[in-house]
Design a protein around this motif. Structure first.
Motif, mmCIF file in Angstrom:
data_model
loop_
_atom_site.group_PDB
_atom_site.id
_atom_site.type_symbol
_atom_site.label_atom_id
_atom_site.label_comp_id
_atom_site.label_asym_id
_atom_site.label_seq_id
_atom_site.Cartn_x
_atom_site.Cartn_y
_atom_site.Cartn_z
ATOM 1 N N ASP A 126 0.856 -1.185 0.000
ATOM 2 C CA ASP A 126 0.000 0.000 0.000
ATOM 3 C C ASP A 126 0.891 1.233 0.000
ATOM 4 O OD1 ASP A 126 -1.647 2.160 0.541
ATOM 5 O OD2 ASP A 126 -2.903 1.069 1.966
ATOM 6 N N PRO A 127 1.006 1.951 -1.128
ATOM 7 C CA PRO A 127 1.928 3.100 -1.185
ATOM 8 C C PRO A 127 1.481 4.281 -0.340
ATOM 9 C CG PRO A 127 0.625 2.964 -3.190
ATOM 10 C CD PRO A 127 0.313 1.731 -2.405
ATOM 11 N N VAL A 128 0.204 4.371 -0.009
ATOM 12 C CA VAL A 128 -0.285 5.482 0.804
ATOM 13 C C VAL A 128 0.186 5.308 2.249
ATOM 14 C CG1 VAL A 128 -2.322 6.676 1.670
ATOM 15 C CG2 VAL A 128 -2.263 5.842 -0.700
ATOM 16 N N GLU A 129 -0.011 4.110 2.784
ATOM 17 C CA GLU A 129 0.416 3.826 4.150
ATOM 18 C C GLU A 129 1.874 3.381 4.228
ATOM 19 O OE1 GLU A 129 -2.154 1.055 6.024
ATOM 20 O OE2 GLU A 129 -3.892 2.397 6.038
ATOM 21 N N ALA A 130 2.479 3.084 3.063
ATOM 22 C CA ALA A 130 3.855 2.576 2.995
ATOM 23 C C ALA A 130 4.003 1.303 3.830
ATOM 24 C CB ALA A 130 4.858 3.635 3.441
ATOM 25 N N ARG A 131 3.056 0.387 3.648
ATOM 26 C CA ARG A 131 3.048 -0.864 4.390
ATOM 27 C C ARG A 131 2.722 -2.023 3.465
ATOM 28 N NH1 ARG A 131 2.505 -0.335 9.983
ATOM 29 N NH2 ARG A 131 1.557 -2.393 10.139
ATOM 30 N N VAL A 132 3.231 -3.185 3.819
ATOM 31 C CA VAL A 132 2.790 -4.433 3.198
ATOM 32 C C VAL A 132 1.529 -4.880 3.924
ATOM 33 C CG1 VAL A 132 3.346 -6.867 2.839
ATOM 34 C CG2 VAL A 132 5.106 -5.122 2.475
ATOM 35 N N HIS A 133 0.438 -5.076 3.179
ATOM 36 C CA HIS A 133 -0.790 -5.507 3.878
ATOM 37 C C HIS A 133 -1.054 -7.000 3.729
ATOM 38 C CE1 HIS A 133 -3.098 -5.589 0.096
ATOM 39 N NE2 HIS A 133 -2.631 -4.381 -0.177
ATOM 40 N N SER A 134 -0.320 -7.709 2.828
ATOM 41 C CA SER A 134 -0.451 -9.163 2.736
ATOM 42 C C SER A 134 0.642 -9.716 1.833
ATOM 43 C CB SER A 134 -1.828 -9.577 2.207
ATOM 44 O OG SER A 134 -1.999 -9.160 0.858
ATOM 45 N N MET A 135 0.800 -11.029 1.874
ATOM 46 C CA MET A 135 1.673 -11.760 0.959
ATOM 47 C C MET A 135 0.833 -12.755 0.176
ATOM 48 S SD MET A 135 5.089 -12.893 3.013
ATOM 49 C CE MET A 135 6.425 -11.773 3.380
ATOM 50 N N SER A 136 1.077 -12.852 -1.120
ATOM 51 C CA SER A 136 0.431 -13.888 -1.926
ATOM 52 C C SER A 136 1.288 -15.148 -1.870
ATOM 53 C CB SER A 136 0.276 -13.423 -3.379
ATOM 54 O OG SER A 136 -0.560 -12.295 -3.456
ATOM 55 N N ILE A 137 0.646 -16.274 -1.574
ATOM 56 C CA ILE A 137 1.356 -17.529 -1.346
ATOM 57 C C ILE A 137 0.812 -18.600 -2.288
ATOM 58 C CG2 ILE A 137 1.919 -19.317 0.343
ATOM 59 C CD1 ILE A 137 3.077 -16.598 1.035
ATOM 60 N N ALA A 138 1.729 -19.389 -2.871
ATOM 61 C CA ALA A 138 1.360 -20.603 -3.601
ATOM 62 C C ALA A 138 1.729 -21.793 -2.728
ATOM 63 C CB ALA A 138 2.097 -20.672 -4.933
ATOM 64 N N CYS A 139 0.744 -22.640 -2.434
ATOM 65 C CA CYS A 139 0.991 -23.773 -1.535
ATOM 66 C C CYS A 139 0.147 -24.966 -1.955
ATOM 67 C CB CYS A 139 0.679 -23.377 -0.090
ATOM 68 S SG CYS A 139 1.062 -24.641 1.136
ATOM 69 N N ARG A 140 0.794 -26.039 -2.298
ATOM 70 C CA ARG A 140 0.139 -27.324 -2.597
ATOM 71 C C ARG A 140 -0.952 -27.169 -3.643
ATOM 72 N NH1 ARG A 140 -0.428 -28.999 3.806
ATOM 73 N NH2 ARG A 140 1.647 -28.246 4.364
ATOM 74 N N GLY A 141 -0.643 -26.430 -4.686
ATOM 75 C CA GLY A 141 -1.566 -26.279 -5.801
ATOM 76 C C GLY A 141 -2.590 -25.181 -5.647
ATOM 77 N N GLY A 142 -2.632 -24.498 -4.507
ATOM 78 C CA GLY A 142 -3.601 -23.424 -4.284
ATOM 79 C C GLY A 142 -2.917 -22.083 -4.083
ATOM 80 N N SER A 143 -3.704 -21.016 -4.120
ATOM 81 C CA SER A 143 -3.215 -19.661 -3.888
ATOM 82 C C SER A 143 -3.861 -19.108 -2.632
ATOM 83 C CB SER A 143 -3.531 -18.755 -5.081
ATOM 84 O OG SER A 143 -2.827 -19.195 -6.227
ATOM 85 N N TYR A 144 -3.082 -18.459 -1.785
ATOM 86 C CA TYR A 144 -3.556 -17.978 -0.503
ATOM 87 C C TYR A 144 -2.943 -16.611 -0.207
ATOM 88 C CZ TYR A 144 -4.600 -22.945 -0.180
ATOM 89 O OH TYR A 144 -5.059 -24.205 -0.443
#
Length: 557
Positions: free
Chosen positions: A184-202
């Protein structure tokens, strides 16, 4: 505890990405302080070398950089499954701004890290109980002894397996690859991580994030983020991905000790905890400054057998150690081939002696259980191993190439370079050591080549890529550094980097111990700031009438 896919539906105080020694250290220290922590690991429970094209980077010119499969590993414990196990502290001079070392100087002093070495040693199974981890002080000398210790259990995950499996505050997710950081460039924070795990996305949500994916892995994630937000990290000409360092290591001389007592001072000793230690030669800070030497350390090791020599034990050791080159399909130069066939010739010409030597080597390996088999020499002649500082250079770097992996992330290209100053300084340090040994009547060096060929000999052995230092270096402003003195990314309020990629200079030490000490320091900082946030929120709540909602623990910016 090990978690299933349901863990991605939960929120955490801290998410640590990467379960090598540094990530494990950060995650365990955070969980011990009551922080709800998620530890992500891209590989399985047992560490393994990646397959071709699994590492996310390519080597265009491998003269100085080892191949991707040799320098990388995925799985719990990371590369600690295969590392040498040497634990060495940094030195005060590493943190100084030295005018003969470009881009040197840390924003912190060594005393900011040194209080955490003892806990780092315990986590790495290299602790020496109440015994001194450093040699006794010596009178003023140009080459005082420094000391290294060795891990009793090489794999950091194995050394801490019980706590990883049982901690109630720690959740370990395996086979979980980071696809992207949501910023988030406004808050200058990471608000989540995209994860690939066991064939799914989380998605993973946490208050704070710590990247411990190795120097190249951390840098690759940030470079891909910079594509979407070009103003980050000082822009395209900023420091991100530059100052890629490792060490210079090899052997260009033998050391001949004057007496057995002098030799024994620098050979393996076992402490009461079972940890092996040994002393090393190291130029004193005043000598380094006076002669503009790199920080470097030397220690005796097995010398190479000379052609025609009847010492089959040395030849067998060389053949055994050369097996790694076959396994990893390493490129051999003419000198490597000569040494290999020389050793093979020595063994084949004396099969009975080779059989006897092999039995003796096996007895020594299993009786002494030293980190590696070191032959005690009646002639007091040993090989002299060196491990020295690489000078920072902005031209030694990694950058993105127009090729994506299966997760849509662009891969890294690598341009790893040494400077002429690296080779020259390494040779000058050898010459200074030889002079000192003779003056003190401790011994002398016997060089492997003519003086005019020694720098070329050093350059031929210079190869790294294992230590991944400097790519996200620590400093005071975004135009010259990526993280601040607390390892927080300067441009992002809740993102931190753990590992040797934050080192401003490489020093002489194997970086694992100081990197783990820095990770423990970071964990303590995050836990302390979280307590302050909670206390402040509670104080504000006590001034307001009526019931208040439960305060969520936030880690500090």
């Amino acid at each position: 505890m090990f978690a299933g896919l349901e863990v991605f539906q939960q929120a955490f105080d801290v998410c640590v990405a990467g379960a090598g020694p540094v990530g494990i250290a950060a995650a365990l220290e955070l969980s011990r302080r009551g922080m709800r922590t998620l530890l992500l690991e891209a590989g399985p429970k047992r560490s393994k070398r990646p397959q071709r094209n699994e590492t996310g980077f390519d080597i265009e010119d491998d003269i100085y950089h080892a191949a991707d499969r040799i320098t990388s590993a995925t799985g719990l414990g990371g590369t600690s499954e295969r590392w040498g196990g040497q634990c060495v502290e940094l030195d005060d001079i590493d943190f100084e701004a030295r005018d003969y070392v470009a881009h040197s100087g840390w924003p912190i002093a060594h005393e900011e890290i040194s209080p955490f070495y003892q806990r780092a040693r315990a986590l790495l199974s290299s602790n020496v109980a109440g015994e001194r981890s450093e040699p006794e002080p010596e009178p003023e000398t140009d080459f005082p002894s420094s000391r290294e210790s060795w891990t009793r259990i090489r794999n950091t995950a194995k050394a801490n397996s019980a706590e990883l499996a049982s901690s109630k505050n720690l959740f370990v997710a395996l086979d979980a690859r980071i696809k992207a950081l949501a910023f988030d460039p406004v808050e200058a924070r990471v608000h989540s991580m995209s994860i690939a795990c066991r064939g799914g996305s989380y998605k993973v949500c946490a208050d704070q994030y710590v990247l411990a994916c190795g120097g190249r892995g951390n840098t690759r994630l940030l470079l891909n983020l910079q594509l979407a937000f070009p103003q980050l990290f000082g822009g395209s000409d900023g420091p991100l991905g530059r100052f890629y360092m490792g060490h210079l290591a090899g052997q260009i001389a033998q050391i001949e000790f004057a007496t057995k007592e002098h030799a024994e001072r620098y050979l393996f000793k076992r402490t009461s905890t079972g940890t092996f230690v040994c002393n090393r030669f190291q130029p004193a800070p005043q000598l380094q400054r006076a002669h503009e030497l790199p920080n470097i350390a030397f220690w005796p090791t097995n010398r190479r057998a000379a052609f025609g020599e009847a010492d089959t034990a040395l030849s067998l050791l060389h053949l055994w150690n050369s097996r790694k080159s076959f396994v990893h399909k390493a490129t051999w130069g003419e000198a490597d081939r000569f040494r290999y066939y020389n050793a093979l010739h020595n063994v084949l010409r004396n099969p009975l002696g080779a059989t006897s030597s092999a039995l003796g080597l096996l007895r020594q390996k299993f009786s002494f259980a030293e980190p590696y088999v070191l032959l005690r020499r009646p002639d007091m002649k040993y090989g002299l191993r060196y491990h020295g500082e690489q000078i920072p250079s902005s031209s030694s770097r990694v950058f993105l190439k127009p090729e994506q992996d299966a997760d849509g992330q662009f891969k890294l290209d690598v341009s790893f370079r040494y400077l002429p100053q690296d080779f020259r300084g390494t040779l000058q340090a050898h010459v200074a050591l030889d002079r000192w040994l003779k003056e003190r009547k401790i011994g002398k060096l016997i060089f492997d080549a003519a003086p005019e060929n020694l720098e070329e000999h050093i350059a031929a052995q210079a190869k790294d890529g294992y230590h991944q230092i400097g790519l996200t270096k620590m400093g005071v402003d975004r135009n010259h550094a990526i993280v601040n003195h607390n390892c927080r990314v300067i441009d992002i309020a809740n993102l931190h980097i753990a590992g040797s990629s934050v080192f401003a200079t490489s020093g002489q030490a194997n970086p694992t111990l100081p990197a783990v000490a820095l990770a423990i320091r970071l964990a303590e900082h995050l836990a302390s700031e979280a307590r302050h946030q909670t206390t402040a929120a509670s104080s504000r709540g006590s001034l307001s009438p009526g019931p208040q909602p439960e305060t969520k623990i936030l880690s500090a910016l």
